[in-house]
Motif scaffolding. Structure first.
Motif, short mmCIF file in Angstrom:
data_model
loop_
_atom_site.label_atom_id
_atom_site.label_comp_id
_atom_site.label_asym_id
_atom_site.label_seq_id
_atom_site.Cartn_x
_atom_site.Cartn_y
_atom_site.Cartn_z
N ALA A 113 -8.26 6.23 4.97
CA ALA A 113 -8.47 7.45 4.17
C ALA A 113 -7.19 8.28 4.08
O ALA A 113 -7.09 9.20 3.25
N ALA A 114 -6.20 7.97 4.93
CA ALA A 114 -4.90 8.65 4.87
C ALA A 114 -4.13 8.28 3.60
O ALA A 114 -3.12 8.91 3.27
N PHE A 115 -4.63 7.27 2.88
CA PHE A 115 -3.98 6.81 1.65
C PHE A 115 -4.90 7.02 0.45
O PHE A 115 -6.12 6.91 0.58
N PRO A 116 -4.33 7.33 -0.71
CA PRO A 116 -5.18 7.46 -1.90
C PRO A 116 -5.84 6.13 -2.25
O PRO A 116 -5.34 5.06 -1.89
N GLU A 117 -6.94 6.20 -2.96
CA GLU A 117 -7.62 4.97 -3.39
C GLU A 117 -6.69 4.14 -4.28
O GLU A 117 -5.96 4.67 -5.11
N SER A 118 -6.73 2.82 -4.06
CA SER A 118 -5.90 1.89 -4.84
C SER A 118 -6.46 0.49 -4.66
O SER A 118 -7.24 0.25 -3.72
N PRO A 119 -6.09 -0.45 -5.52
CA PRO A 119 -6.55 -1.83 -5.34
C PRO A 119 -6.15 -2.40 -3.98
O PRO A 119 -6.91 -3.15 -3.37
N MET A 120 -4.95 -2.04 -3.48
CA MET A 120 -4.51 -2.57 -2.20
C MET A 120 -5.31 -1.99 -1.05
O MET A 120 -5.64 -2.68 -0.09
N ARG A 121 -5.64 -0.70 -1.12
CA ARG A 121 -6.48 -0.10 -0.08
C ARG A 121 -7.85 -0.79 -0.06
O ARG A 121 -8.38 -1.13 1.02
N THR A 122 -8.41 -1.03 -1.24
CA THR A 122 -9.70 -1.72 -1.33
C THR A 122 -9.61 -3.13 -0.75
O THR A 122 -10.51 -3.60 -0.04
N ALA A 123 -8.50 -3.82 -1.05
CA ALA A 123 -8.30 -5.18 -0.53
C ALA A 123 -8.25 -5.18 1.00
O ALA A 123 -8.84 -6.06 1.64
N LEU B 250 0.83 -1.20 0.00
CA LEU B 250 0.00 0.00 0.00
C LEU B 250 0.87 1.26 0.00
O LEU B 250 0.53 2.26 -0.64
N CYS B 251 2.00 1.17 0.70
CA CYS B 251 2.91 2.31 0.82
C CYS B 251 3.91 2.41 -0.34
O CYS B 251 4.79 3.27 -0.32
N GLY B 252 3.79 1.51 -1.31
CA GLY B 252 4.66 1.58 -2.48
C GLY B 252 6.05 1.04 -2.25
O GLY B 252 6.97 1.31 -3.04
N TYR B 253 6.25 0.26 -1.18
CA TYR B 253 7.58 -0.29 -0.90
C TYR B 253 7.96 -1.33 -1.95
O TYR B 253 7.14 -2.18 -2.31
N GLU B 254 9.18 -1.29 -2.42
CA GLU B 254 9.60 -2.18 -3.51
C GLU B 254 10.77 -3.09 -3.14
O GLU B 254 11.31 -3.81 -3.99
N GLY B 255 11.20 -3.09 -1.88
CA GLY B 255 12.30 -3.95 -1.46
C GLY B 255 11.81 -5.32 -1.02
O GLY B 255 10.76 -5.78 -1.46
N ALA B 256 12.60 -5.97 -0.15
CA ALA B 256 12.27 -7.33 0.30
C ALA B 256 12.22 -7.46 1.82
O ALA B 256 12.04 -8.56 2.34
#
Length: 316
Positions: free
Chosen positions: A293-303, A50-56
């Motif tokens: 609601a602190a995060f923009p709408e996205s598939p992960m927020r919906t999930a 949700l936060c856009g993290y791309e590491g591992a």
């Protein structure tokens, strides 16, 4: 959406359960075979995405969260003398109490190894604090057992400690490793806290309302153990003299016969206790979704919102 990360997390869990002491992987394999929803590690993975993290880093931290959770389950089943866990014989029923406690300690140690390997003092602080809070919640629950003077506030203190704190930490660390602003990591913690409160409220309602085969544990365990859960508190709050005498004998004094669970269920139905517990859980779910609601709408927020709303619809 999270299948590759969850697969990697499961691989990390299995790898870290290995030990040259044969009983440890044997007991661990028993736990893995019993399944489980992997909800807490999924929250870590979902929060990071949700936060856009791309590491591992989220993989080891999700495994760490699951180890903390599994360690507490092992210890809880010993304390509660449980014989079923997720529909299977509990580890203490198969391997004995001593092995269960010691393997629980091993899993806690593995969890702390994973935290240290991550290298973030903030992550370490969050997960260590949650581990201490879980223990406090379990001890607080022990002090409320058979105590009919237990207040609603004390009940909520118990479930905030023993369940919701780890949900909150599991979500918060996902934001921390993504280096999100404090307001967003706080929102993730709030989401997890409210979700955990809802989850435990539903668990406590299901102990009096579920189908035993679906639930995967013995229905009425909380009643037999004299636990002052929310449905019981609601039933006691509305009790007449005859009902209060029943609750005093069965919960307060621990004197129970084979027919008492059926009587307890009838009294709860009279006061609509399980449905009111679910309604209270629904309020926590709505609060959890509002935090996102602190995060923009996205598939992960919906999930994540869907996961929260499923909490009060589940039957196990």
């Amino acid at each position: 959406m999270l299948e590759p990360e969850l697969l990697a997390t499961n691989q990390a869990i299995i790898a870290r359960m290995d030990s040259p002491v044969a009983l440890i992987p044997q007991l661990a394999a028993h736990l893995v075979a019993a399944g489980g929803k992997r909800l807490r590690p999924l929250l870590t993975l979902a929060a990071a995405k949700l936060c856009g993290y791309e590491g591992a880093r989220q993989i080891k931290l999700a495994a760490c969260v699951e180890f903390i959770h599994t360690a507490t389950l092992l210890h809880d089943d010993v304390v509660d003398e449980s014989v079923l866990r997720r529909g299977f014989a509990s580890a203490n029923a198969v391997f004995g109490n001593k092995a269960s406690v010691l393997v629980g300690d091993f899993l806690f140690a593995r969890a702390f190894e994973l935290m240290v390997e991550d290298g973030s003092l903030e992550v370490l602080r969050i997960l260590c604090s949650a581990s201490a809070t879980i223990a406090e919640g379990e001890v607080l629950q022990l002090t409320t057992q058979n105590d009919l003077s237990t207040t609603e506030q004390k009940y909520f203190d118990v479930i905030r400690g023993k369940t919701a704190a780890l949900f909150a930490a599991a979500c918060e660390v996902g934001g921390v490793i993504a280096q999100r602003p404090a307001a967003q990591t706080a929102a993730l913690a709030q989401f997890g806290m409210d979700l955990g409160m809802a989850f435990q409220l539903v668990d406590d309602a299901l102990d009096y309302a579920a189908d035993e085969a679906e639930l995967g544990k013995t229905v009425g365990d909380d009643f037999r153990e004299g636990k002052l859960t929310y449905p019981v508190l609601l039933a006691i709050a509305g009790a007449d003299a005859r009902e209060l005498e029943f609750w005093t004998r069965t919960i307060g004094e621990g004197e129970q016969s084979e027919t008492d669970l059926a009587t307890a269920l009838a009294f709860m139905q009279r006061h609509n206790a399980t449905q009111r517990s679910i309604a209270r859980a629904d309020a926590f779910v709505e609060s959890a979704c509002a935090a996102l609601a602190a995060f923009p709408e996205s598939p992960m927020r919906t999930a994540l919102e869907d996961v929260a709303r499923y909490t009060t619809a589940r039957r196990f």
